[in-house]
Design a protein around this motif. Structure first.
Motif, PDB file in Angstrom:
ATOM      1  N   VAL A 158       0.309   1.774  -0.185  1.00 53.79           N
ATOM      2  CA  VAL A 158       0.226   1.351  -1.587  1.00 53.79           C
ATOM      3  C   VAL A 158       1.298   2.035  -2.429  1.00 53.79           C
ATOM      4  CG1 VAL A 158      -1.221   1.454  -3.651  1.00 53.79           C
ATOM      5  CG2 VAL A 158      -2.192   0.694  -1.486  1.00 53.79           C
ATOM      6  N   SER A 191      -8.641  -4.145  -2.792  1.00 62.53           N
ATOM      7  CA  SER A 191      -7.327  -3.728  -3.285  1.00 62.53           C
ATOM      8  C   SER A 191      -6.234  -4.031  -2.271  1.00 62.53           C
ATOM      9  CB  SER A 191      -7.344  -2.229  -3.612  1.00 62.53           C
ATOM     10  OG  SER A 191      -8.251  -1.937  -4.652  1.00 62.53           O
ATOM     11  N   LEU A 192      -6.511  -3.768  -1.001  1.00 58.66           N
ATOM     12  CA  LEU A 192      -5.517  -4.041   0.034  1.00 58.66           C
ATOM     13  C   LEU A 192      -5.283  -5.544   0.202  1.00 58.66           C
ATOM     14  CD1 LEU A 192      -6.563  -1.358   2.666  1.00 58.66           C
ATOM     15  CD2 LEU A 192      -4.472  -1.389   1.293  1.00 58.66           C
ATOM     16  N   LEU A 233      -2.883  -6.425  -2.428  1.00 60.95           N
ATOM     17  CA  LEU A 233      -1.535  -5.977  -2.081  1.00 60.95           C
ATOM     18  C   LEU A 233      -0.868  -6.954  -1.116  1.00 60.95           C
ATOM     19  CD1 LEU A 233      -0.319  -2.427  -1.339  1.00 60.95           C
ATOM     20  CD2 LEU A 233       0.143  -4.206   0.340  1.00 60.95           C
ATOM     21  N   ALA A 258      -3.415  -3.007  -6.717  1.00 59.86           N
ATOM     22  CA  ALA A 258      -3.898  -2.235  -5.561  1.00 59.86           C
ATOM     23  C   ALA A 258      -3.782  -0.730  -5.776  1.00 59.86           C
ATOM     24  CB  ALA A 258      -3.116  -2.637  -4.317  1.00 59.86           C
TER      25      ALA A 258
END
Length: 492
Positions: free
Chosen positions: A33, A92-93, A96, A122
């Motif tokens: 991230v 969140s991933l 991304l 993310a």
């Protein structure tokens, strides 16, 4: 905020993994991230041509990520405490990966900005990872693991720069984003397979109005700071944004104090240990980013200036990368010092090391090895400090508030980096020299920015001195070597 801490269901989640595997996967996710910070730096000068857009508009590919990250970090942290930290980490991933794919498929400005916004959303992975570690790891592993996770913010940025420069030099620029998408997929799969869901949750109702208010306050404030130099600090747009932030932020604070389940528990934030740590984090964020602004320019400026080294962006990355490795190496050292002397001492030592690094840079800036040494010294100081901050925050908040509290601390660092960018931009724009018919930042301008960076680190040292002594600092969370106390739970 609800007093109940509700254990999460384990059905559908992975079986408990070995602590080492959990730490490695979470740290990898944090590094992936944080790569988003430096991913586009090698192609920033080319973005107007690549996206067929004016330079002022193409700059939004960088600004959009900053603003999205600032808004997402506290919001996703709170949702993690409420609905499950692993669940929000996975979400969140996914954002991304989606953002990386959108950018990889884009050839114009609008989809690029959309993708960069998704990547910025993310940003809460690091504080979520720290919070999962608090809930899942045995106490003897907690300090070193959270120090490593916290340092991943700097590690990914430092290691990502040479990799991004190499990819940009040898492949089509879209490969940058396909690479970030592949790394995101790998992190997503490993988290899904190996990281358990925390059993500590608050439940309750999400404070949507508080989230919207904070979003408006942060976007207006950070947009004014980041764009003030381009628009003019006295322009109507800049002053108007500052005015909106000045009105909305206090109003939001009053609303949060009167809300039963606020997005940010301002009373907890006002506790001495949390407040002082967050203030020190702003200063550290400033110091860390000042290095990222000064050293690349010194390395790339033409040699005929007398102080520029005339090297490529790839060289910049290779000089900066070791600082990331130093940050990673300092994680266990930071944890050992925290265990022996307490996180306050570790934070203060980190501030002094960072200040020493900037002082060194003022007198050593004419050779590549000078800048390599300086970046490693500053990286060591940041490694110490970033390792201490989670211990200080977790030592003062309830386990059910860990993700929100760590997210707010991460946000404070981001505000520091935004202010550093604005201040350095003003200094370097005012202190210039002429070379080849162009106005370039002068050597004295760089030295002033370094002195300001050292001053910010010394300010962090002074602020940290107001932290409670080690015994007073012990809160509801175990800090290195202290025993866990069972969290109060209720059955869902």
């Amino acid at each position: 905020m609800s007093d109940a801490v509700v254990p999460s269901p384990t059905a559908g989640g992975p079986a408990p993994a070995r602590p080492a595997a959990v730490v490695a996967v979470l740290a990898l996710a944090g590094i992936v991230v944080s790569l988003m910070q430096t991913l586009v730096i090698p192609i920033v000068p080319e973005l107007p041509r690549l996206l067929d857009a004016p330079a002022s508009d193409a700059a939004w590919a960088v600004t959009a990520t900053l603003l999205a990250a600032a808004v997402a970090t506290p919001v996703v942290g709170r949702l993690g405490d409420m609905a499950g930290k692993r669940r929000m980490l996975l979400a969140s991933l996914v954002l991304l990966v989606a953002g990386s794919v959108v950018c990889a498929l884009s050839d114009s400005l609008v989809p690029m900005i959309v993708g960069r916004v998704l990547q910025g959303l993310a940003a809460a992975v690091v504080p979520l990872g720290i919070s999962i570690m608090r809930d899942e790891l045995p106490p003897e592993r907690l300090a070193a693991s959270t120090a490593l996770m916290s340092a991943s913010l700097g590690v990914g940025g430092a290691l990502g720069l040479p990799a991004a420069a190499f990819i940009a030099d040898h492949f089509d620029w879209h490969a940058l984003f396909w690479t970030s998408a592949a790394l995101g997929v790998a992190a997503l799969g490993l988290v899904a397979a190996l990281v358990p869901e925390s059993k500590v949750r608050t439940g309750g109702r999400f404070d949507l109005l508080g989230a919207l208010g904070l979003a408006v306050a942060l976007v207006t404030l950070l947009l004014a700071i980041s764009k003030g130099a381009d628009w003019g600090w006295t322009s109507t747009a800049t002053l108007g944004l500052f005015a909106v932030a000045a009105v909305v932020l206090p109003a939001w604070g009053l609303f949060e104090l009167r809300t039963r389940e606020p997005l940010v528990d301002l009373r907890a934030t006002a506790r001495r240990q949390v407040l002082v740590t967050n203030l020190a984090s702003v200063a550290f964020g400033f110091s860390m980013f000042a290095m990222s602004l000064v050293l690349p320019q010194l390395i790339q400026l033409p040699g005929q200036t007398g102080y520029g080294l005339g090297r490529s962006m790839l060289t910049v990355g290779l000089v900066m990368a070791p600082s990331g490795l130093v940050m990673m190496a300092m994680a266990p050292v930071s944890a050992a010092l925290t265990k022996a002397r307490g996180p306050k001492s570790t934070l203060m030592l980190g501030a002094l090391v960072v200040a020493a690094g900037y002082a060194l840079n003022i007198v050593l800036m004419s050779q590549l090895w000078h800048l390599l040494l300086v970046s490693c010294v500053i990286g060591a100081g940041i490694g110490f400090a970033y390792g201490a901050m989670p211990a200080l925050i977790m030592g003062a908040v309830d386990p059910s508030e860990t993700a929100a509290a760590n997210s707010l601390n991460t946000l404070m660092r981001s505000i520091g980096t935004s202010v550093a960018s604005a201040v350095a931009g003003v200094v370097l724009a005012q202190m210039t020299t002429s070379s080849g018919g162009y106005a370039l930042p002068s050597e004295n301008g760089f030295k002033v920015v370094m002195a300001i960076g050292a001053g910010a680190a010394l300010l962090a040292f002074a602020v940290a001195s107001f932290l409670p002594a080690r015994r007073a600092a012990a809160g509801p969370s175990p800090v290195a070597g202290e025993p866990h106390e069972p969290a109060r739970t209720t059955r869902a």
